[in-house]
Design a protein around this motif. Structure first.
Motif, PDB file in Angstrom:
ATOM      1  N   ASP A 133       0.650  -0.985  -0.294  1.00  0.00           N
ATOM      2  CA  ASP A 133       0.335  -0.341  -0.064  1.00  0.00           C
ATOM      3  C   ASP A 133       0.745   0.925   0.153  1.00  0.00           C
ATOM      4  O   ASP A 133       0.514   2.269  -0.613  1.00  0.00           O
ATOM      5  CB  ASP A 133      -0.840   0.356   1.362  1.00  0.00           C
ATOM      6  N   LEU A 134       2.115   1.464   1.113  1.00  0.00           N
ATOM      7  CA  LEU A 134       2.607   2.567   1.004  1.00  0.00           C
ATOM      8  C   LEU A 134       3.561   2.334  -0.606  1.00  0.00           C
ATOM      9  O   LEU A 134       3.869   3.622  -0.680  1.00  0.00           O
ATOM     10  CB  LEU A 134       3.621   1.781   2.140  1.00  0.00           C
TER      11      LEU A 134
ATOM     12  N   GLU B  86       2.137   8.637  -7.933  1.00  0.00           N
ATOM     13  CA  GLU B  86       2.644   9.823  -8.541  1.00  0.00           C
ATOM     14  C   GLU B  86       3.548  10.412  -9.283  1.00  0.00           C
ATOM     15  O   GLU B  86       5.216   9.335  -8.473  1.00  0.00           O
ATOM     16  CB  GLU B  86       2.445  11.067  -6.992  1.00  0.00           C
ATOM     17  N   ALA B  87       4.009  10.354 -10.465  1.00  0.00           N
ATOM     18  CA  ALA B  87       5.078  10.670 -11.472  1.00  0.00           C
ATOM     19  C   ALA B  87       6.325  10.952  -9.588  1.00  0.00           C
ATOM     20  O   ALA B  87       7.128  11.151 -10.461  1.00  0.00           O
ATOM     21  CB  ALA B  87       5.119  12.235 -11.677  1.00  0.00           C
TER      22      ALA B  87
ATOM     23  N   ALA C   4       7.418   8.394  -7.928  1.00  0.00           N
ATOM     24  CA  ALA C   4       7.815   6.868  -8.482  1.00  0.00           C
ATOM     25  C   ALA C   4       9.181   6.824  -8.118  1.00  0.00           C
ATOM     26  O   ALA C   4       9.496   6.188  -7.673  1.00  0.00           O
ATOM     27  CB  ALA C   4       7.339   6.145 -10.015  1.00  0.00           C
ATOM     28  N   GLY C   5      10.370   7.910  -8.293  1.00  0.00           N
ATOM     29  CA  GLY C   5      11.515   7.881  -8.311  1.00  0.00           C
ATOM     30  C   GLY C   5      12.129   7.088  -7.144  1.00  0.00           C
ATOM     31  O   GLY C   5      13.107   6.464  -7.002  1.00  0.00           O
ATOM     32  N   LEU C   6      11.217   7.350  -6.334  1.00  0.00           N
ATOM     33  CA  LEU C   6      11.238   7.517  -4.780  1.00  0.00           C
ATOM     34  C   LEU C   6      11.998   5.724  -4.084  1.00  0.00           C
ATOM     35  O   LEU C   6      12.427   5.275  -3.407  1.00  0.00           O
ATOM     36  CB  LEU C   6      10.685   8.097  -3.121  1.00  0.00           C
TER      37      LEU C   6
END
Length: 223
Positions: A101-102, A109-110, A113-115
């Protein structure tokens, strides 16, 4: 080198604490009520106090329960039973759902997303720092066996096979984070690079549980 069987399925299922068993019902009652004495448990379970105490002795040996003394205004203190922190593993967990979920919130979210990749890379770095000292000064064979011990402790059910001079095969028959790895391949790629860094060897994954394999298989070779 003789074949080193490092497979570990973890603790064998205990029929005495299987769902519906008397001991599991005791744990459930203590979870719901906080603490209870033998008479209260006997009443709930329709058993004699002696029978309850036999179960409590066994649970105490397993470090699942502990005895606490409750002072009274008059008379001797009462003996009550309560769960220990070790008992927590005997109740259902849903960590993977929370993790998914997290991660899903980030993936949606764009801007975030990279995170996800950064999080997996950060986790890999922490594991590398934690386990690198255990590899110091060891030959490759010892490192591979040490890695198997680390992964077994994490629930991966590992088996190591010799594959010729300076070559090994490491099989993982279970993936404790399978639900996450199935959706986020970063988990698998980080495991591969973690193994390469810990072993200072060539490591190739030839089979992957998250990609439909029956196990995760790594071929390890001295550089």
């Amino acid at each position: 080198m003789k074949q080193q069987n490092q497979r570990s399925a973890g603790p064998a299922p205990d029929k005495r604490t299987s769902p519906g068993s008397t001991r599991q019902r005791i744990l459930h009652l203590l979870k719901m009520n906080g603490s209870m004495n033998a008479a209260q448990l006997a009443s709930e379970l329709a058993l004699t106090e002696m029978a309850v105490r036999r179960h409590m002795y066994a649970l105490e040996e397993e470090q699942a329960i502990q005895i606490v003394m409750v002072k009274q205004a008059m008379g001797r203190p009462l003996h009550r039973y309560e769960l220990t922190s070790h008992a927590d593993d005997r109740f259902p967990k849903n960590y993977h759902t929370l993790a998914l979920d997290l991660l899903g919130e980030l993936a949606d979210e764009a801007a975030t997303a990279g995170l996800i990749t950064r999080m997996f890379e950060g986790r890999k770095q922490k594991l590398l720092e934690r386990y690198a000292p255990r590899m110091a000064g060891k030959a490759l064979e010892q490192k591979v066996l040490e890695l198997a011990a680390i992964q077994n402790a994490g629930g991966y059910m590992v088996e190591v096979e010799p594959a010729g001079e300076g070559h090994f095969v490491l099989n993982e028959y279970n993936c404790p984070i399978a639900q996450v790895a199935n959706q986020y391949q970063q988990a698998c790629s980080c495991e591969l690079t973690l193994f390469q860094s810990l072993l200072h060897a060539e490591v190739e994954r030839t089979e992957c549980l998250a990609k439909g394999g029956t196990k995760c298989t790594y071929k390890i070779s001295a550089v």
